[in-house]
Design a protein around this motif. Structure first.
Motif, PDB file in Angstrom:
ATOM      1  N   GLY A 195       3.816 -10.893   5.918  1.00 10.92           N
ATOM      2  CA  GLY A 195       4.501 -12.003   6.549  1.00 10.92           C
ATOM      3  C   GLY A 195       5.211 -12.921   5.573  1.00 10.92           C
ATOM      4  N   VAL A 196       4.893 -12.794   4.293  1.00  9.09           N
ATOM      5  CA  VAL A 196       5.485 -13.667   3.274  1.00  9.09           C
ATOM      6  C   VAL A 196       6.502 -12.924   2.414  1.00  9.09           C
ATOM      7  CG1 VAL A 196       4.990 -15.077   1.230  1.00  9.09           C
ATOM      8  CG2 VAL A 196       3.441 -15.138   3.206  1.00  9.09           C
ATOM      9  N   PHE A 197       6.189 -11.681   2.049  1.00  3.71           N
ATOM     10  CA  PHE A 197       7.032 -10.919   1.122  1.00  3.71           C
ATOM     11  C   PHE A 197       7.805  -9.831   1.860  1.00  3.71           C
ATOM     12  CE2 PHE A 197       3.616 -12.732  -1.404  1.00  3.71           C
ATOM     13  CZ  PHE A 197       4.276 -13.199  -2.528  1.00  3.71           C
ATOM     14  N   ASP A 198       8.896  -9.381   1.242  1.00  2.00           N
ATOM     15  CA  ASP A 198       9.730  -8.346   1.855  1.00  2.00           C
ATOM     16  C   ASP A 198       9.010  -7.001   1.891  1.00  2.00           C
ATOM     17  OD1 ASP A 198      11.823 -10.128   2.178  1.00  2.00           O
ATOM     18  OD2 ASP A 198      12.644  -9.710   0.192  1.00  2.00           O
ATOM     19  N   ARG A 199       8.208  -6.738   0.879  1.00  2.00           N
ATOM     20  CA  ARG A 199       7.537  -5.446   0.786  1.00  2.00           C
ATOM     21  C   ARG A 199       6.191  -5.638   0.122  1.00  2.00           C
ATOM     22  NH1 ARG A 199      10.995  -1.273  -2.372  1.00  2.00           N
ATOM     23  NH2 ARG A 199      10.127  -2.327  -4.207  1.00  2.00           N
ATOM     24  N   SER A 200       5.169  -4.952   0.636  1.00  2.00           N
ATOM     25  CA  SER A 200       3.843  -5.055   0.033  1.00  2.00           C
ATOM     26  C   SER A 200       3.071  -3.775   0.292  1.00  2.00           C
ATOM     27  CB  SER A 200       3.076  -6.264   0.596  1.00  2.00           C
ATOM     28  OG  SER A 200       2.888  -6.130   1.996  1.00  2.00           O
ATOM     29  N   GLU A 201       2.116  -3.516  -0.600  1.00  2.00           N
ATOM     30  CA  GLU A 201       1.280  -2.330  -0.459  1.00  2.00           C
ATOM     31  C   GLU A 201      -0.040  -2.556  -1.171  1.00  2.00           C
ATOM     32  OE1 GLU A 201       3.504   0.835  -2.192  1.00  2.00           O
ATOM     33  OE2 GLU A 201       3.356   0.056  -4.225  1.00  2.00           O
ATOM     34  N   ALA A 202      -1.049  -1.798  -0.742  1.00  2.00           N
ATOM     35  CA  ALA A 202      -2.360  -1.851  -1.372  1.00  2.00           C
ATOM     36  C   ALA A 202      -2.680  -0.485  -1.954  1.00  2.00           C
ATOM     37  CB  ALA A 202      -3.421  -2.258  -0.357  1.00  2.00           C
ATOM     38  N   SER A 203      -3.047  -0.458  -3.228  1.00  2.00           N
ATOM     39  CA  SER A 203      -3.398   0.792  -3.901  1.00  2.00           C
ATOM     40  C   SER A 203      -4.878   0.779  -4.253  1.00  2.00           C
ATOM     41  CB  SER A 203      -2.575   0.970  -5.187  1.00  2.00           C
ATOM     42  OG  SER A 203      -1.198   1.051  -4.897  1.00  2.00           O
ATOM     43  N   VAL A 204      -5.573   1.850  -3.940  1.00  2.00           N
ATOM     44  CA  VAL A 204      -6.982   1.989  -4.302  1.00  2.00           C
ATOM     45  C   VAL A 204      -7.053   2.638  -5.685  1.00  2.00           C
ATOM     46  CG1 VAL A 204      -9.174   3.077  -3.733  1.00  2.00           C
ATOM     47  CG2 VAL A 204      -7.715   2.151  -1.913  1.00  2.00           C
ATOM     48  N   VAL A 205      -7.724   1.965  -6.605  1.00  2.00           N
ATOM     49  CA  VAL A 205      -7.895   2.461  -7.974  1.00  2.00           C
ATOM     50  C   VAL A 205      -9.304   3.043  -8.090  1.00  2.00           C
ATOM     51  CG1 VAL A 205      -7.878   1.869 -10.416  1.00  2.00           C
ATOM     52  CG2 VAL A 205      -6.310   0.703  -8.843  1.00  2.00           C
ATOM     53  N   ARG A 206      -9.388   4.320  -8.371  1.00  2.00           N
ATOM     54  CA  ARG A 206     -10.668   5.025  -8.481  1.00  2.00           C
ATOM     55  C   ARG A 206     -10.965   5.288  -9.958  1.00  2.00           C
ATOM     56  NH1 ARG A 206     -12.448  10.654  -8.011  1.00  2.00           N
ATOM     57  NH2 ARG A 206     -14.414  10.772  -6.830  1.00  2.00           N
ATOM     58  N   PHE A 207     -12.194   5.018 -10.373  1.00  2.00           N
ATOM     59  CA  PHE A 207     -12.541   5.183 -11.779  1.00  2.00           C
ATOM     60  C   PHE A 207     -13.992   5.622 -11.898  1.00  2.00           C
ATOM     61  CE2 PHE A 207     -12.869   0.789 -10.430  1.00  2.00           C
ATOM     62  CZ  PHE A 207     -14.144   0.418 -10.814  1.00  2.00           C
ATOM     63  N   ALA A 208     -14.288   6.286 -13.001  1.00  2.00           N
ATOM     64  CA  ALA A 208     -15.650   6.777 -13.245  1.00  2.00           C
ATOM     65  C   ALA A 208     -16.601   5.613 -13.454  1.00  2.00           C
ATOM     66  CB  ALA A 208     -15.657   7.695 -14.463  1.00  2.00           C
ATOM     67  N   HIS A 216     -10.154 -22.354  -3.727  1.00  2.00           N
ATOM     68  CA  HIS A 216      -9.201 -21.261  -3.907  1.00  2.00           C
ATOM     69  C   HIS A 216      -8.758 -20.654  -2.581  1.00  2.00           C
ATOM     70  CE1 HIS A 216     -11.151 -20.326  -8.105  1.00  2.00           C
ATOM     71  NE2 HIS A 216     -10.707 -21.564  -8.003  1.00  2.00           N
ATOM     72  N   ALA A 217      -9.523 -20.837  -1.531  1.00  2.00           N
ATOM     73  CA  ALA A 217      -9.319 -20.089  -0.295  1.00  2.00           C
ATOM     74  C   ALA A 217      -7.933 -20.303   0.297  1.00  2.00           C
ATOM     75  CB  ALA A 217     -10.399 -20.468   0.720  1.00  2.00           C
ATOM     76  N   GLY A 218      -7.409 -21.514   0.231  1.00  2.00           N
ATOM     77  CA  GLY A 218      -6.111 -21.804   0.829  1.00  2.00           C
ATOM     78  C   GLY A 218      -4.966 -21.037   0.200  1.00  2.00           C
ATOM     79  N   PHE A 219      -5.146 -20.592  -1.041  1.00  2.00           N
ATOM     80  CA  PHE A 219      -4.085 -19.850  -1.714  1.00  2.00           C
ATOM     81  C   PHE A 219      -3.784 -18.551  -0.995  1.00  2.00           C
ATOM     82  CE2 PHE A 219      -2.969 -16.420  -4.653  1.00  2.00           C
ATOM     83  CZ  PHE A 219      -1.786 -16.916  -5.201  1.00  2.00           C
ATOM     84  N   TYR A 220      -4.795 -17.919  -0.408  1.00  2.00           N
ATOM     85  CA  TYR A 220      -4.644 -16.597   0.176  1.00  2.00           C
ATOM     86  C   TYR A 220      -4.134 -16.634   1.613  1.00  2.00           C
ATOM     87  CZ  TYR A 220      -7.318 -15.391  -3.966  1.00  2.00           C
ATOM     88  OH  TYR A 220      -7.734 -15.259  -5.276  1.00  2.00           O
ATOM     89  N   THR A 221      -3.658 -17.773   2.048  1.00  2.00           N
ATOM     90  CA  THR A 221      -3.028 -17.917   3.361  1.00  2.00           C
ATOM     91  C   THR A 221      -1.521 -17.778   3.217  1.00  2.00           C
ATOM     92  OG1 THR A 221      -2.748 -20.318   3.146  1.00  2.00           O
ATOM     93  CG2 THR A 221      -4.864 -19.518   4.021  1.00  2.00           C
ATOM     94  N   ALA A 222      -0.833 -17.656   4.353  1.00  2.00           N
ATOM     95  CA  ALA A 222       0.628 -17.558   4.315  1.00  2.00           C
ATOM     96  C   ALA A 222       1.241 -18.785   3.647  1.00  2.00           C
ATOM     97  CB  ALA A 222       1.172 -17.392   5.739  1.00  2.00           C
ATOM     98  N   ASP A 281      -6.288  -7.580   7.224  1.00  2.00           N
ATOM     99  CA  ASP A 281      -5.867  -8.949   7.552  1.00  2.00           C
ATOM    100  C   ASP A 281      -5.069  -9.557   6.401  1.00  2.00           C
ATOM    101  OD1 ASP A 281      -7.065  -8.814  10.028  1.00  2.00           O
ATOM    102  OD2 ASP A 281      -8.916  -9.798   9.382  1.00  2.00           O
ATOM    103  N   PHE A 282      -5.533  -9.337   5.184  1.00  2.00           N
ATOM    104  CA  PHE A 282      -4.791  -9.889   4.054  1.00  2.00           C
ATOM    105  C   PHE A 282      -3.474  -9.147   3.859  1.00  2.00           C
ATOM    106  CE2 PHE A 282      -3.924 -10.238  -0.589  1.00  2.00           C
ATOM    107  CZ  PHE A 282      -3.646 -11.592  -0.600  1.00  2.00           C
ATOM    108  N   GLU A 283      -3.447  -7.850   4.111  1.00  2.00           N
ATOM    109  CA  GLU A 283      -2.192  -7.108   4.044  1.00  2.00           C
ATOM    110  C   GLU A 283      -1.176  -7.679   5.026  1.00  2.00           C
ATOM    111  OE1 GLU A 283      -2.330  -2.683   3.189  1.00  2.00           O
ATOM    112  OE2 GLU A 283      -4.339  -3.001   4.014  1.00  2.00           O
ATOM    113  N   ALA A 284      -1.631  -8.099   6.196  1.00  2.00           N
ATOM    114  CA  ALA A 284      -0.736  -8.694   7.192  1.00  2.00           C
ATOM    115  C   ALA A 284      -0.188 -10.032   6.702  1.00  2.00           C
ATOM    116  CB  ALA A 284      -1.476  -8.874   8.514  1.00  2.00           C
ATOM    117  N   VAL A 285      -1.032 -10.802   6.006  1.00  2.00           N
ATOM    118  CA  VAL A 285      -0.560 -12.071   5.438  1.00  2.00           C
ATOM    119  C   VAL A 285       0.525 -11.806   4.397  1.00  2.00           C
ATOM    120  CG1 VAL A 285      -1.218 -14.102   4.091  1.00  2.00           C
ATOM    121  CG2 VAL A 285      -2.735 -13.260   5.900  1.00  2.00           C
ATOM    122  N   LEU A 286       0.301 -10.845   3.510  1.00  2.00           N
ATOM    123  CA  LEU A 286       1.303 -10.500   2.503  1.00  2.00           C
ATOM    124  C   LEU A 286       2.614 -10.059   3.160  1.00  2.00           C
ATOM    125  CD1 LEU A 286      -0.793  -8.464  -0.106  1.00  2.00           C
ATOM    126  CD2 LEU A 286       0.231 -10.717  -0.460  1.00  2.00           C
TER     127      LEU A 286
END
Length: 236
Positions: free
Chosen positions: A207-220, A167-173, A200-205
């Motif tokens: 480089g491939v997509f026009d727009r990207s973001e990471a959201s932290v989901v907090r839960f009990a 699976h690892a190669g999928f997460y590359t550019a 590092d993964f955000e940087a890969v995203l």
């Protein structure tokens, strides 16, 4: 009252022994459904907030009035079920590597998502998501080359902690560019991760997509009495 513990299904697979278990959890005084691969816990019905947010956050970025969506990884079905709650959804293709997991849903072993397999918008496909994502034909064998409005992925623990080395190669550019070929213009890729945002993964995203973001989901977290977090990446 149900039995305190029950193994609902147990199967030898190419990835190891997978099991679906139900136990009565005294902390929440309710039945909890869990999936294990070998000795490793994969998922629990006790913690589903981030799986639901994966669908909600991902589809919030989709632009079409009628959505055709792929979910990578069926599991307990919470991401797929949350996708069905979007009123724009026209079709949902769920790609799951293990036929045994698909069988749990066809046998309605999971009460929270018991109607998923019978929904006319849903198709459950046994297959290797990562192989299909990087192929020319794509996800739908009935329509090779078909493009989708969104791909929602919840299979590996994180882009770094994968269930199988293949699976690892999928997460590359390179891997993500191949996935992007199966998205419509303006299409969305969203990913669940068990770790905090990975720069590092955000940087890969980025480089491939026009727009990207990471959201932290907090839960009990009823087991600790505190809170836990997951991450949902959304790229368009």
């Amino acid at each position: 009252m149900s039995a305190r513990f029950e193994v609902l299904d147990w199967s030898e697979t190419r990835m190891g022994v997978i099991s679906l278990r139900r136990r009565l959890d005294p902390t929440v005084n309710a039945d909890v459904y869990e999936v294990k691969l070998g000795d490793e816990f994969l998922m629990s019905s006790l913690f589903t907030a981030a799986e639901v947010e994966l669908a909600r956050l991902g589809l919030a970025q989709a632009v079409d009035a009628d959505l055709d969506v792929v979910v990578g990884g069926l599991g307990l079905g919470y991401t797929a079920q949350a996708a069905l709650e979007d009123t724009r959804l026209r079709s949902l293709l769920v790609v799951e590597a293990l036929e045994e997991v698909i069988g749990w849903h066809r046998r309605a072993l999971l009460p929270d998502t018991a109607e998923l397999a019978s929904d006319p918008r849903v198709r459950l496909r046994q297959g290797d998501f990562f192989e299909l994502a990087t192929s020319t034909e794509g996800f739908d064998p009935e329509t090779p080359g078909r493009r989708f409005d969104a791909v929602l992925l919840d299979i590996d623990h994180t882009p770094r902690h994968v269930l199988d080395p293949s699976h690892a190669g999928f997460y590359t550019a390179s891997g993500l560019r191949r996935l992007a070929r199966h998205l419509k213009p303006g299409g969305v890729f969203a990913l669940w991760s068990d770790d905090p945002p990975d720069a590092d993964f955000e940087a890969v995203l980025a480089g491939v997509f026009d727009r990207s973001e990471a959201s932290v989901v907090r839960f009990a977290n009823p087991l600790t009495g505190g809170h836990s977090t997951n991450t949902v990446y959304v790229a368009r």
